[in-house]
Enzyme design. Structure first.
Site, mmCIF file in Angstrom:
data_model
loop_
_atom_site.group_PDB
_atom_site.id
_atom_site.type_symbol
_atom_site.label_atom_id
_atom_site.label_comp_id
_atom_site.label_asym_id
_atom_site.label_seq_id
_atom_site.Cartn_x
_atom_site.Cartn_y
_atom_site.Cartn_z
ATOM 1 N N ASN A 55 21.332 17.056 14.950
ATOM 2 C CA ASN A 55 22.659 16.625 14.507
ATOM 3 C C ASN A 55 22.651 16.574 12.985
ATOM 4 O O ASN A 55 22.062 15.676 12.406
ATOM 5 C CB ASN A 55 22.953 15.234 15.097
ATOM 6 C CG ASN A 55 24.246 14.633 14.569
ATOM 7 O OD1 ASN A 55 25.055 15.329 13.957
ATOM 8 N ND2 ASN A 55 24.443 13.348 14.802
ATOM 9 N N LYS B 93 25.144 16.020 11.105
ATOM 10 C CA LYS B 93 26.150 15.086 10.588
ATOM 11 C C LYS B 93 26.940 15.764 9.455
ATOM 12 O O LYS B 93 27.197 16.955 9.523
ATOM 13 C CB LYS B 93 25.486 13.793 10.130
ATOM 14 C CG LYS B 93 24.523 13.225 11.165
ATOM 15 C CD LYS B 93 24.075 11.843 10.838
ATOM 16 C CE LYS B 93 23.005 11.418 11.825
ATOM 17 N NZ LYS B 93 22.734 9.987 11.802
ATOM 18 N N HIS C 171 29.121 9.643 19.497
ATOM 19 C CA HIS C 171 28.028 9.195 18.620
ATOM 20 C C HIS C 171 28.406 7.835 18.029
ATOM 21 O O HIS C 171 29.578 7.582 17.758
ATOM 22 C CB HIS C 171 27.819 10.229 17.510
ATOM 23 C CG HIS C 171 26.578 9.986 16.705
ATOM 24 N ND1 HIS C 171 26.507 9.014 15.745
ATOM 25 C CD2 HIS C 171 25.362 10.586 16.741
ATOM 26 C CE1 HIS C 171 25.287 9.021 15.221
ATOM 27 N NE2 HIS C 171 24.576 9.965 15.800
ATOM 28 N N GLU D 141 28.201 6.671 15.196
ATOM 29 C CA GLU D 141 28.911 6.738 13.911
ATOM 30 C C GLU D 141 30.396 7.023 14.124
ATOM 31 O O GLU D 141 31.240 6.534 13.374
ATOM 32 C CB GLU D 141 28.242 7.787 13.003
ATOM 33 C CG GLU D 141 26.892 7.287 12.497
ATOM 34 C CD GLU D 141 25.899 8.373 12.139
ATOM 35 O OE1 GLU D 141 26.280 9.553 12.046
ATOM 36 O OE2 GLU D 141 24.715 8.017 11.962
ATOM 37 N N GLU E 80 20.822 6.339 22.151
ATOM 38 C CA GLU E 80 20.583 6.186 20.724
ATOM 39 C C GLU E 80 20.865 4.740 20.309
ATOM 40 O O GLU E 80 22.031 4.391 20.031
ATOM 41 C CB GLU E 80 21.503 7.109 19.923
ATOM 42 C CG GLU E 80 21.304 8.583 20.200
ATOM 43 C CD GLU E 80 21.688 9.416 18.993
ATOM 44 O OE1 GLU E 80 20.836 10.153 18.510
ATOM 45 O OE2 GLU E 80 22.829 9.293 18.515
ATOM 46 N N GLY F 253 18.641 6.579 11.744
ATOM 47 C CA GLY F 253 18.488 6.702 10.297
ATOM 48 C C GLY F 253 17.754 5.549 9.643
ATOM 49 O O GLY F 253 17.736 5.437 8.413
ATOM 50 N N SER G 277 15.603 8.040 14.724
ATOM 51 C CA SER G 277 14.384 8.122 13.896
ATOM 52 C C SER G 277 13.245 8.880 14.580
ATOM 53 O O SER G 277 12.074 8.547 14.399
ATOM 54 C CB SER G 277 13.927 6.716 13.470
ATOM 55 O OG SER G 277 14.910 6.110 12.654
HETATM 56 C C1 PEP Z 1 21.479 10.698 15.121
HETATM 57 O O1 PEP Z 1 22.290 10.533 14.239
HETATM 58 O O2 PEP Z 1 21.859 11.129 16.213
HETATM 59 C C2 PEP Z 1 20.087 10.365 14.844
HETATM 60 C C3 PEP Z 1 19.289 10.211 15.864
HETATM 61 O O3 PEP Z 1 19.716 10.243 13.539
HETATM 62 P P1 PEP Z 1 18.210 10.038 12.958
HETATM 63 O O4 PEP Z 1 17.312 10.966 13.722
HETATM 64 O O5 PEP Z 1 18.308 10.367 11.522
HETATM 65 O O6 PEP Z 1 17.855 8.600 13.228
#
Ligand code: PEP
Length: 244
Positions: free
Chosen positions: A10, A12, A90, A92, A160, A166, A204
């Site tokens: 992703n 983003k 997601h 976000e 998630e 992040g 992460s």
């Molecule tokens: C995500 O935004 O779906 C995500 C898992 O981000 P990160 O791997 O940077 O934590």
């Protein structure tokens, strides 16, 4: 049929045409899907550039097929641009745009209608985990965000935890296992082929923790943010999944 492995990136709101070169170093190993979801501006160009079975997806779609929705993008437009998947719900988008479970389910229905695979995201906040609400939150989001008509062929679920995205923090293997077992149980109870749906962990994930995460029961892959931006970071995650 067993759940199909999937390593999904992703990007983003990151990347311009100069970033497209990153996909040149990616290929999908036998039995393992590899997907990059770039910003909408790059989908068509990336779809034309990928090789070795790598797939391209969107990061959101509107529930309606077309119309007066400035700034939005439809499932048909994603499909037309070369996408095979779309990330929906997601955290976000749930936070920044107030997306509800019902809206996510409607978007997923639209994606299914266009033949896209919906990657539906669920996850608890820090406060919800601290309050002992994690399993209730996941069960509620799953029930509300996954539409009727979902199947192993058109739906992937990504767990998630919001606090892990992040942040460099990851849940323990036991915490991931507990949520994935709940998801498998709920999906199997509701959908004929729920046992075969691909379940991802996201938050992460990086090369150094991928092997341990992919060894957890019912984890069939990962949704990866930061570590998907560079092929040098993402390719080892793909390799770890292929070997799992
Ligand atoms: C995500 O935004 O779906 C995500 C898992 O981000 P990160 O791997 O940077 O934590």
């Amino acid at each position: 049929m067993a759940p199909r492995k999937l390593a999904a990136g992703n990007w983003k709101m990151n990347g311009t045409t100069a970033s497209l070169a990153e996909v040149d170093a990616l290929t999908a190993p036998e039995g393992c899907g590899v997907l990059i979801c770039p910003p909408a501006t790059l989908i068509a160009a990336m779809a034309a550039q990928v090789q070795g079975g790598v797939m391209v997806g969107g990061q959101d779609c509107h529930a309606k097929a077309s119309g007066a929705h400035t700034g939005d993008i439809s499932a048909a437009q994603l499909k037309d641009a070369g996408a095979s998947h779309v990330i929906l719900g997601h955290s976000e988008r749930r936070a920044d745009h107030g997306e509800t479970d019902a809206q996510v389910a409607a978007k997923a229905g639209a994606a299914h209608g266009m033949g896209l695979t919906a990657i539906i995201c669920v996850g608890e906040t820090d406060a919800q985990r601290d309050a002992g609400e994690t399993l209730d939150v996941i069960a509620r989001q799953l029930a509300g965000s996954v539409p009727e008509g979902a199947s192993a062929g058109n739906t992937v679920i990504a767990y998630e935890p919001v606090w892990a995205i992040g942040s460099g923090r990851t849940p323990t293997a036991e915490q991931i296992a507990e949520v994935h077992a709940l998801m498998r149980e709920r999906l199997s109870a509701r959908f004929e082929d729920g046992a075969d749906m691909t379940l991802l962990y996201g938050g992460s994930v990086k090369a150094s923790n991928a092997r341990e995460i992919f060894a957890i029961a019912h984890v069939n892959g990962a949704l990866v943010g930061g570590a998907s931006l560079k092929a040098a970071d993402f390719a080892p995650i793909v390799a770890a999944l292929a070997a799992a």
